[in-house]
Scaffold this active site. Structure first.
Site, PDB file in Angstrom:
ATOM      1  N   SER A 176      60.740  38.435  32.415  1.00 18.10           N
ATOM      2  CA  SER A 176      61.465  38.237  33.800  1.00 18.10           C
ATOM      3  C   SER A 176      59.715  38.371  35.210  1.00 18.10           C
ATOM      4  O   SER A 176      59.122  39.248  34.277  1.00 18.10           O
ATOM      5  CB  SER A 176      61.541  39.858  33.132  1.00 18.10           C
ATOM      6  N   GLN A 185      70.265  46.595  31.546  1.00 19.46           N
ATOM      7  CA  GLN A 185      71.743  46.267  32.263  1.00 19.46           C
ATOM      8  C   GLN A 185      73.021  46.829  31.494  1.00 19.46           C
ATOM      9  O   GLN A 185      73.745  46.893  31.601  1.00 19.46           O
ATOM     10  CB  GLN A 185      71.532  45.507  32.155  1.00 19.46           C
ATOM     11  N   ASP A 226      73.212  49.387  35.536  1.00 17.23           N
ATOM     12  CA  ASP A 226      74.602  47.984  35.992  1.00 17.23           C
ATOM     13  C   ASP A 226      74.798  47.961  37.335  1.00 17.23           C
ATOM     14  O   ASP A 226      74.998  49.491  37.737  1.00 17.23           O
ATOM     15  CB  ASP A 226      75.851  48.092  35.456  1.00 17.23           C
ATOM     16  N   VAL A 227      74.434  47.757  38.149  1.00 15.99           N
ATOM     17  CA  VAL A 227      74.213  47.976  39.754  1.00 15.99           C
ATOM     18  C   VAL A 227      75.486  47.321  40.716  1.00 15.99           C
ATOM     19  O   VAL A 227      75.544  47.951  41.948  1.00 15.99           O
ATOM     20  CB  VAL A 227      73.137  46.733  40.259  1.00 15.99           C
ATOM     21  N   VAL A 248      66.886  41.274  40.959  1.00 15.62           N
ATOM     22  CA  VAL A 248      68.279  41.485  39.822  1.00 15.62           C
ATOM     23  C   VAL A 248      69.237  39.973  40.608  1.00 15.62           C
ATOM     24  O   VAL A 248      69.491  39.771  41.671  1.00 15.62           O
ATOM     25  CB  VAL A 248      69.255  42.843  39.949  1.00 15.62           C
ATOM     26  N   TYR A 301      72.444  24.860  43.096  1.00 15.99           N
ATOM     27  CA  TYR A 301      72.079  26.682  43.890  1.00 15.99           C
ATOM     28  C   TYR A 301      73.272  27.204  44.278  1.00 15.99           C
ATOM     29  O   TYR A 301      73.621  28.110  43.606  1.00 15.99           O
ATOM     30  CB  TYR A 301      70.559  26.630  44.158  1.00 15.99           C
ATOM     31  N   LYS A 338      71.582  34.859  48.279  1.00 11.94           N
ATOM     32  CA  LYS A 338      69.640  35.008  48.810  1.00 11.94           C
ATOM     33  C   LYS A 338      69.318  34.762  50.624  1.00 11.94           C
ATOM     34  O   LYS A 338      68.594  36.095  50.476  1.00 11.94           O
ATOM     35  CB  LYS A 338      68.832  34.010  47.865  1.00 11.94           C
ATOM     36  N   THR A 347      62.383  31.953  33.073  1.00 13.57           N
ATOM     37  CA  THR A 347      63.173  33.122  32.781  1.00 13.57           C
ATOM     38  C   THR A 347      64.237  33.371  31.535  1.00 13.57           C
ATOM     39  O   THR A 347      64.753  31.685  31.359  1.00 13.57           O
ATOM     40  CB  THR A 347      62.842  34.568  34.021  1.00 13.57           C
ATOM     41  N   LEU A 348      64.846  34.259  31.094  1.00  9.88           N
ATOM     42  CA  LEU A 348      66.313  34.501  30.677  1.00  9.88           C
ATOM     43  C   LEU A 348      67.244  34.178  31.859  1.00  9.88           C
ATOM     44  O   LEU A 348      67.637  32.962  31.076  1.00  9.88           O
ATOM     45  CB  LEU A 348      66.704  35.997  30.214  1.00  9.88           C
TER      46      LEU A 348
HETATM   47  O1  0WE Z   1      68.297  33.065  41.462  1.00  9.72           O
HETATM   48  C1  0WE Z   1      67.879  32.501  40.679  1.00  9.72           C
HETATM   49  C2  0WE Z   1      69.351  32.546  39.423  1.00  9.72           C
HETATM   50  C3  0WE Z   1      69.069  33.537  39.130  1.00  9.72           C
HETATM   51  C4  0WE Z   1      70.869  33.825  38.265  1.00  9.72           C
HETATM   52  C5  0WE Z   1      70.941  32.965  37.336  1.00  9.72           C
HETATM   53  C6  0WE Z   1      72.215  32.882  36.452  1.00  9.72           C
HETATM   54  C7  0WE Z   1      72.259  32.089  35.121  1.00  9.72           C
HETATM   55  C8  0WE Z   1      73.074  32.931  34.561  1.00  9.72           C
HETATM   56  C9  0WE Z   1      71.772  34.454  38.942  1.00  9.72           C
HETATM   57  N1  0WE Z   1      73.018  33.787  38.443  1.00  9.72           N
HETATM   58  C10 0WE Z   1      73.420  33.443  36.811  1.00  9.72           C
HETATM   59  N2  0WE Z   1      74.498  34.004  36.149  1.00  9.72           N
HETATM   60  C11 0WE Z   1      74.371  33.506  35.077  1.00  9.72           C
HETATM   61  O2  0WE Z   1      75.371  33.155  33.639  1.00  9.72           O
HETATM   62  N3  0WE Z   1      66.976  31.888  40.658  1.00  9.72           N
HETATM   63  C12 0WE Z   1      65.956  31.343  41.526  1.00  9.72           C
HETATM   64  C13 0WE Z   1      66.324  30.700  39.000  1.00  9.72           C
HETATM   65  C14 0WE Z   1      66.856  29.662  39.239  1.00  9.72           C
HETATM   66  O3  0WE Z   1      68.562  29.817  39.141  1.00  9.72           O
HETATM   67  C15 0WE Z   1      68.982  27.953  39.624  1.00  9.72           C
HETATM   68  C16 0WE Z   1      68.021  27.485  40.369  1.00  9.72           C
HETATM   69  C17 0WE Z   1      66.643  28.365  39.858  1.00  9.72           C
HETATM   70  C18 0WE Z   1      65.683  27.792  40.405  1.00  9.72           C
HETATM   71  C19 0WE Z   1      70.141  27.626  39.269  1.00  9.72           C
HETATM   72  C20 0WE Z   1      70.398  26.318  39.948  1.00  9.72           C
HETATM   73  C21 0WE Z   1      69.038  25.561  40.700  1.00  9.72           C
HETATM   74  C22 0WE Z   1      68.480  26.101  40.463  1.00  9.72           C
END
Ligand code: 0WE
Length: 261
Positions: free
Chosen positions: A19, A40, A64-65, A92, A157, A164, A195-196
């Site tokens: 993380s 969480q 849990d936020v 988060v 994204y 964001k 990351t996870l």
């Molecule tokens: O903000 C993020 C990812 C945040 C995220 C990740 C997940 C995976 C599991 C939000 N929601 C979820 N929901 C889930 O079920 N990042 C900046 C990493 C990230 O995520 C992407 C990226 C990048 C970089 C998704 C698509 C394209 C690029």
């Protein structure tokens, strides 16, 4: 002597040793801060307790936020350990996985939009509201994590980009609200990191490879590098910085075309 000696920090969003929040925790611990962690859910409790232990912390609290009750409970419990708070780290984000692939308008839904904004943006303001009393008179600082998708269109994204963008505006409005109390609010916009949260995201490996090849530094950034910048931004060394989005992305955001090599 560390530059965070005597500071007390609450870390929200540590789920594993990969993380970003863990990189931040390690840097803050190294610089002398006392840490508290949230987890969480029950599944993550043991793992977070172990990581907290590695930072000489025995404060781990469930959070849990999406629950105002749990947010209030965290600060009530924290108050039993500490009589004030200097730093809150918010690391988060959530959008339904199905909405992080495919074409934006095909994948976005009212429910996914609302969840993404609530978990990824509103929760930062919610933590600030609940932690505000404990942060009075301390040169306190809040920090959250953003991504370039807030400002530019990146494949897949999707709705997270909107969330964001909201989070970054939240940083500015929160900085204006809390500035008179000498509480600073900033964000780090990090480059992509495995990351996870990134696990299972479609084409994440290709994205890491692309950014490695097209970033001025020709490599991806690490949670340690984000951690060091975070520790600085939350320290008194950054006493003049508030409302700012700081890139820790190897310079990727400045490029217009990347590399032709
Ligand atoms: O903000 C993020 C990812 C945040 C995220 C990740 C997940 C995976 C599991 C939000 N929601 C979820 N929901 C889930 O079920 N990042 C900046 C990493 C990230 O995520 C992407 C990226 C990048 C970089 C998704 C698509 C394209 C690029």
């Amino acid at each position: 002597m560390g530059f965070l000696d005597g500071k007390k920090a609450l870390i929200v969003g540590c789920a594993s040793n990969r993380s970003i929040a863990w990189g931040i925790a390690q840097a803050m611990h190294r610089e002398g801060a006392d840490l508290a962690f949230t987890y969480q859910n029950d599944k993550l409790q043991g793992r977070v307790e172990k990581l907290a232990g590695e930072c000489d912390s025995d404060i781990t609290l469930p959070l849990d936020v999406s629950s105002d009750e749990q947010i209030d409970a965290v600060f009530e419990k924290l108050d039993d350990y500490w009589d004030h708070l200097d730093i809150i780290i918010h690391s988060v984000a959530y959008a339904p996985r199905e909405e992080l692939e495919g074409e934006y308008l095909d994948s976005v839904t009212r429910k996914g939009f609302n969840m993404a904004h609530e978990i990824s943006s509103y929760s930062f303001a919610a933590l600030a509201k609940a932690g505000r009393n404990m942060m009075q008179g301390r040169n306190a600082a809040l920090l959250t994590l953003s991504y370039l998708g807030a400002e530019r269109v990146l494949p897949n994204y999707n709705v997270m980009g909107l969330a964001k963008a909201s989070l970054e505006a939240n940083v500015r409005y929160m900085a204006a609200s809390l500035g008179p109390e000498n509480i600073r609010v900033n964000a780090i916009s990090a480059g992509p990191i495995r990351t996870l949260a990134a696990a299972g995201i479609k084409n994440f490996r290709s994205m890491l490879k692309y950014s490695e090849q097209n970033t001025p530094l020709r490599r991806n950034v690490t949670i340690e590098e984000v951690g060091n910048a975070a520790a600085f931004l939350c320290s008194d060394l950054a006493s003049g910085i508030s409302g700012e989005i700081t890139y820790v992305d190897g310079g990727y955001n400045i490029t217009g075309m990347g590399s032709l090599d």
